[in-house]
Motif scaffolding. Sequence first.
Motif, PDB file in Angstrom:
ATOM      1  N   CYS A 353      -2.671 -40.722   7.097  1.00 43.19           N
ATOM      2  CA  CYS A 353      -3.547 -39.742   6.465  1.00 43.19           C
ATOM      3  C   CYS A 353      -3.610 -40.022   4.966  1.00 43.19           C
ATOM      4  O   CYS A 353      -2.581 -40.172   4.312  1.00 43.19           O
ATOM      5  N   LYS A 355      -4.348 -38.079   2.707  1.00 46.42           N
ATOM      6  CA  LYS A 355      -3.962 -36.905   1.924  1.00 46.42           C
ATOM      7  C   LYS A 355      -2.443 -36.760   1.863  1.00 46.42           C
ATOM      8  O   LYS A 355      -1.859 -36.679   0.801  1.00 46.42           O
ATOM      9  N   CYS A 356      -1.811 -36.728   3.047  1.00 47.44           N
ATOM     10  CA  CYS A 356      -0.378 -36.440   3.080  1.00 47.44           C
ATOM     11  C   CYS A 356       0.464 -37.638   3.521  1.00 47.44           C
ATOM     12  O   CYS A 356       1.687 -37.592   3.430  1.00 47.44           O
ATOM     13  N   CYS A 372      -4.710 -35.768  11.195  1.00 43.25           N
ATOM     14  CA  CYS A 372      -3.326 -36.235  11.060  1.00 43.25           C
ATOM     15  C   CYS A 372      -2.359 -35.246  11.693  1.00 43.25           C
ATOM     16  O   CYS A 372      -2.744 -34.152  12.098  1.00 43.25           O
ATOM     17  N   ASN A 374      -0.392 -33.346  10.402  1.00 42.49           N
ATOM     18  CA  ASN A 374      -0.308 -32.070   9.701  1.00 42.49           C
ATOM     19  C   ASN A 374      -1.631 -31.312   9.699  1.00 42.49           C
ATOM     20  O   ASN A 374      -1.838 -30.382   8.930  1.00 42.49           O
ATOM     21  N   HIS A 376      -4.721 -32.337   8.818  1.00 46.55           N
ATOM     22  CA  HIS A 376      -5.792 -32.681   7.878  1.00 46.55           C
ATOM     23  C   HIS A 376      -6.905 -33.419   8.611  1.00 46.55           C
ATOM     24  O   HIS A 376      -6.634 -34.365   9.348  1.00 46.55           O
TER      25      HIS A 376
HETATM   26 ZN   LIG Z   1      -2.526 -35.270   6.413  1.00 47.06          ZN
END
Ligand SMILES: [Zn+2]
Length: 419
Positions: A353, A355-356, A372, A374, A376
């Motif tokens: 991902c 983002k994270c 993802c 999490n 996202h």
């Molecule tokens: Zn993520």
Amino acid sequence: MSGKQGYSITTWRFRLRCRHPEWLRLTQEFYNQIEKFYYELLLEHEELWSLNSQMTLRELEFLSLPGKEKRTPEVPLPWEKVPPYFRRAAANAGIAAAKSHISRGKNTPGRKAEQLNSAAVFYKGMYRDFSDSEITLKVWNTEGWQWMRCRLYGKKFPPEGQVMSPSVVFENEFLMLHVPVKEPTSDAASVKVRMKEGRNICGLQFTNGDAFAVGSVWDKDGQELAVRFFKGGSEYGHHCRRVLEKIEKSERSLGDMHTGRPNQKYWMHLKHLGEHYAHRVSREIVRFCKEHDVGVIAVPKYDKDYSRYVMGASGDWSPIHLSMRIREYLTYKAWQSGMIAIEVNAKGISSRCGKCGGAVVGVDKMTQECVCENGHRCNRYLNAARNLTKKCRGQFDGKDTDEGKMDEKPVKCPGNVGN
Ligand SMILES: [Zn+2]
């Protein structure tokens, strides 16, 4: 910012119109005969093979011309009154062809010369009144040498560009003038210097959808500054399909009679479509990067087998297939605008991902969205572009733990000096 200067050489292409196109054809044929003469002469004189091109030319001239002292040359050039600059350009083309032949190690004694058909290069003395709207060329019409005025149609030369020797190129029914133009580039600081300076990076990912590519710009603190989808892929695919249908139809109507030639104009149309879109998209990418003060553009590097598989599966006239050409144009356009395009190993850019950093657990093939672990959600190509940007930064900061090593070599850049 380092002020190191570099330069790039790009070819300006003009449509050429003149009263006697057949004279240009005759000039080209004459040029190729001289080219062939020197090509063979060099192949026969092995003792000259290790010399540099300039020395080779001098030795071959000694063998073939009477010179000032009116010697009888060993192998006289079989034509008289050839303008020296015409002969020299053709001889250089012959030398280059012979050298590449020799270096390929394919030379066998007594081997017949290849068909040489380099475009005639016009050195100084062979043209005058040259601007971006006209040129007067010295041409051969079997009776003698004539000055012929030609009109040119194309874009204007850049103000700081240095115009080099033009050549006349036959592109099927089109007569073209190719002109190498040398331009200084504003910022030739190496990739490493740029990274140390914390310049913005744009990661790019190419897609096979309506977007040819998506770009994501990040600053040195890991803040995303901008995202852009560079569209037109569907439109391009549509245009290509229309032309392909015409080719198919015409082939069917011709049956076994066709020799490939009747469809030439359609194939040229396809080629020009590709060039048009590749120029447009690469220009848009450069403009976007310029707007966001980008120093380095990162493009994904895949291993050869994977590229071949993707290209093969998507077809010759797909947006992703055009990405090869977009990269090529992008590289020199970026360079001319003071940016460097580099290849970054694409390994892993789609599995994490952006983002994270969590694992991507699913991709929706309909919406092209990935999700993802999490939760996202993001367009999968944008996600890859983001990861590429991070990866590029990480590899220069030495933080990258991935085994994929950074390919620090800038993508092939025509004729640059410095770094
Ligand atoms: Zn993520």
